[in-house]
Design a protein around this motif. Structure first.
Motif, PDB file in Angstrom:
ATOM      1  N   SER A  17       0.812  -1.210   0.000  1.00 40.51           N
ATOM      2  CA  SER A  17       0.000   0.000   0.000  1.00 40.51           C
ATOM      3  C   SER A  17       0.849   1.265   0.000  1.00 40.51           C
ATOM      4  O   SER A  17       0.309   2.359  -0.003  1.00 40.51           O
ATOM      5  CB  SER A  17      -0.910   0.017   1.226  1.00 40.51           C
ATOM      6  OG  SER A  17      -0.127   0.050   2.401  1.00 40.51           O
ATOM      7  N   LYS A  20       1.162   3.280  -4.909  1.00 41.63           N
ATOM      8  CA  LYS A  20       0.166   2.911  -5.910  1.00 41.63           C
ATOM      9  C   LYS A  20       0.053   4.077  -6.879  1.00 41.63           C
ATOM     10  O   LYS A  20      -0.692   5.025  -6.654  1.00 41.63           O
ATOM     11  CB  LYS A  20      -1.165   2.595  -5.249  1.00 41.63           C
ATOM     12  CG  LYS A  20      -1.067   1.374  -4.364  1.00 41.63           C
ATOM     13  CD  LYS A  20      -2.396   0.966  -3.821  1.00 41.63           C
ATOM     14  CE  LYS A  20      -2.193  -0.255  -2.956  1.00 41.63           C
ATOM     15  NZ  LYS A  20      -3.387  -0.706  -2.317  1.00 41.63           N
ATOM     16  N   MET A  23      -3.543   5.204  -8.793  1.00 36.12           N
ATOM     17  CA  MET A  23      -4.761   5.043  -8.002  1.00 36.12           C
ATOM     18  C   MET A  23      -5.731   6.214  -8.214  1.00 36.12           C
ATOM     19  O   MET A  23      -6.935   6.006  -8.348  1.00 36.12           O
ATOM     20  CB  MET A  23      -4.407   4.910  -6.527  1.00 36.12           C
ATOM     21  CG  MET A  23      -5.596   4.578  -5.661  1.00 36.12           C
ATOM     22  SD  MET A  23      -6.408   3.051  -6.104  1.00 36.12           S
ATOM     23  CE  MET A  23      -5.293   1.879  -5.439  1.00 36.12           C
TER      24      MET A  23
END
Length: 80
Positions: A17, A20, A23
């Motif tokens: 996480s 990214k 996104m």
């Protein structure tokens, strides 16, 4: 099957996480589809931005070093 007791192990899913890159573009495209009832022709700009972002990510030729757990096991073997 399982790991030996006392060996080092890092859960790679926690580190997934951290970075990214596309996104924001993906969320805007999906929101546009949701608002326009999956009408793809009304979300052309968002689709182009997402495609451009994804294309720029695939052009990065980075040499993979393998998984972090593999390297931890290697270091642990040398320590013994």
């Amino acid at each position: 099957m399982g790991r030996k007791a006392g060996t080092l192990h890092i859960n790679p899913k926690k580190f997934g996480s951290l970075h990214k890159p596309c996104m924001k573009e993906m969320i805007t495209f999906l929101n546009c589809l949701a608002v326009n009832h999956s009408s793809d022709d009304k979300c052309v700009r968002q689709k182009e931005l997402l495609s451009a972002c994804m294309d720029s990510q695939t052009s990065n030729k980075r040499k993979s070093w393998g998984s972090i757990n593999y390297h931890l096991q290697r270091l642990n073997r040398g320590r013994k």
